[in-house]
Write an enzyme that holds these catalytic residues in place. Structure first.
Site, PDB file in Angstrom:
ATOM      1  N   ALA A 146       0.834  -1.211   0.000  1.00 43.23           N
ATOM      2  CA  ALA A 146       0.000   0.000   0.000  1.00 43.23           C
ATOM      3  C   ALA A 146       0.864   1.256   0.000  1.00 43.23           C
ATOM      4  O   ALA A 146       0.558   2.240  -0.681  1.00 43.23           O
ATOM      5  CB  ALA A 146      -0.936  -0.006   1.210  1.00 43.23           C
ATOM      6  N   TYR A 147       1.942   1.220   0.764  1.00 43.89           N
ATOM      7  CA  TYR A 147       2.833   2.384   0.824  1.00 43.89           C
ATOM      8  C   TYR A 147       3.542   2.590  -0.503  1.00 43.89           C
ATOM      9  O   TYR A 147       3.565   3.711  -1.039  1.00 43.89           O
ATOM     10  CB  TYR A 147       3.855   2.178   1.941  1.00 43.89           C
ATOM     11  CG  TYR A 147       4.724   3.386   2.199  1.00 43.89           C
ATOM     12  CD1 TYR A 147       4.214   4.510   2.834  1.00 43.89           C
ATOM     13  CD2 TYR A 147       6.066   3.394   1.829  1.00 43.89           C
ATOM     14  CE1 TYR A 147       5.014   5.620   3.088  1.00 43.89           C
ATOM     15  CE2 TYR A 147       6.873   4.494   2.080  1.00 43.89           C
ATOM     16  CZ  TYR A 147       6.341   5.606   2.706  1.00 43.89           C
ATOM     17  OH  TYR A 147       7.126   6.698   2.945  1.00 43.89           O
ATOM     18  N   ASN A 148       4.128   1.511  -1.055  1.00 46.50           N
ATOM     19  CA  ASN A 148       4.813   1.605  -2.345  1.00 46.50           C
ATOM     20  C   ASN A 148       3.896   2.169  -3.418  1.00 46.50           C
ATOM     21  O   ASN A 148       4.264   3.084  -4.172  1.00 46.50           O
ATOM     22  CB  ASN A 148       5.316   0.239  -2.793  1.00 46.50           C
ATOM     23  CG  ASN A 148       6.576  -0.208  -2.080  1.00 46.50           C
ATOM     24  OD1 ASN A 148       6.718  -1.366  -1.730  1.00 46.50           O
ATOM     25  ND2 ASN A 148       7.510   0.694  -1.841  1.00 46.50           N
ATOM     26  N   SER A 150       1.020   3.873  -3.144  1.00 50.58           N
ATOM     27  CA  SER A 150       0.553   5.241  -2.909  1.00 50.58           C
ATOM     28  C   SER A 150       1.632   6.264  -3.233  1.00 50.58           C
ATOM     29  O   SER A 150       1.348   7.327  -3.808  1.00 50.58           O
ATOM     30  CB  SER A 150       0.084   5.400  -1.455  1.00 50.58           C
ATOM     31  OG  SER A 150       1.154   5.234  -0.539  1.00 50.58           O
TER      32      SER A 150
END
Length: 247
Positions: A146-148, A150
């Protein structure tokens, strides 16, 4: 100018860097006591107008309320730094909940998109929007889907908005911090140390002020011919992204 995520780490350093240059600053964060103390410090030390505003980057109404206060409190807007972000706990992609996924995308991508669009409407004489991405935008990491995603999307958003708004005098640029000494990155630093992995070619952790200095430069007239770019500030980390540990 407006800076989000101003209650700690890079956000605090950015607010101080602009106040030192004499800029009036609106500070936005979920923690009102933290930004209230920072506002008091900036007013006392630099003599600028500093306005703390409690805002939740995951809540649409909160974002609308934040932007409604800008013209009332600052009179106008020339710089926005979309600094607020969230680093979810490490989890394999198939184990992420809808809530985890949505929270990361809302805070790291949707909020910067909304704030940039509303800010652009207030930048009648041009302005600069700066998005805080990450080196994680450029290479995958296990457990950080999710971080990558976003942050990678935020880099593309920076490029698209820059393309659409360049002729109207609004520059959109980004920074991509690597391992910076902040509370947000502390779990990553501990994991890196635990597994005896190299930090980056410079073999040190960056300081929040080093990111803030870059942001201040990008907002200045000295960077007036730059738009659509996201500049790494990572000690050379991206030079070795994907290399085997220890190489």
């Amino acid at each position: 100018m407006l800076v989000t995520g101003a209650s700690r780490g890079i956000g605090v350093a950015i607010a101080r860097a602009f106040a030192e240059q004499g800029a009036d600053v609106m500070l936005a964060a979920r923690s009102l006591p933290a930004i209230t103390d920072l506002a008091t410090e900036l007013r006392s030390q630099y003599g600028v107008r500093a306005v703390p505003v409690q805002a939740d980057m995951a809540d649409r109404e909160s974002l609308q309320s934040l932007m409604a206060r800008v013209p009332k409190e600052l009179g106008g807007l020339d710089v926005v730094v979309n600094n607020a972000g969230i680093l979810p706990k490490a989890e394999r992609a198939e184990n992420l909940s809808w809530g985890d996924w949505d929270e990361a995308l809302h805070i790291n991508l949707s909020a910067p998109w909304y704030l940039a669009c509303r800010a652009k409407e207030l930048m009648t004489d041009g302005g600069v929007i700066i998005n805080n991405a990450s080196t994680a935008a450029y290479f995958p990491a296990r457990g950080l889907a999710a971080y990558n995603v976003s942050k990678a999307a935020l880099v593309m958003l920076t490029r698209v908005l820059a393309l659409e708004w360049a002729a109207e005098g609004v520059r959109v640029v980004g920074v991509a911090p690597g391992k910076i000494q902040t509370d947000l990155v502390e779990p990553v630093l501990r994991w890196t140390a635990k597994h005896d992995l190299p930090l980056n070619p410079m073999r040190r952790i960056g300081a929040a002020t080093e990111v803030a200095d870059l942001v201040a430069f990008l907002a200045s007239e000295k960077a007036g011919y730059l738009t659509g770019v996201t500049v790494p500030v990572d000690g050379g980390e991206l030079l070795t992204a994907g290399a085997e540990p220890g190489r």
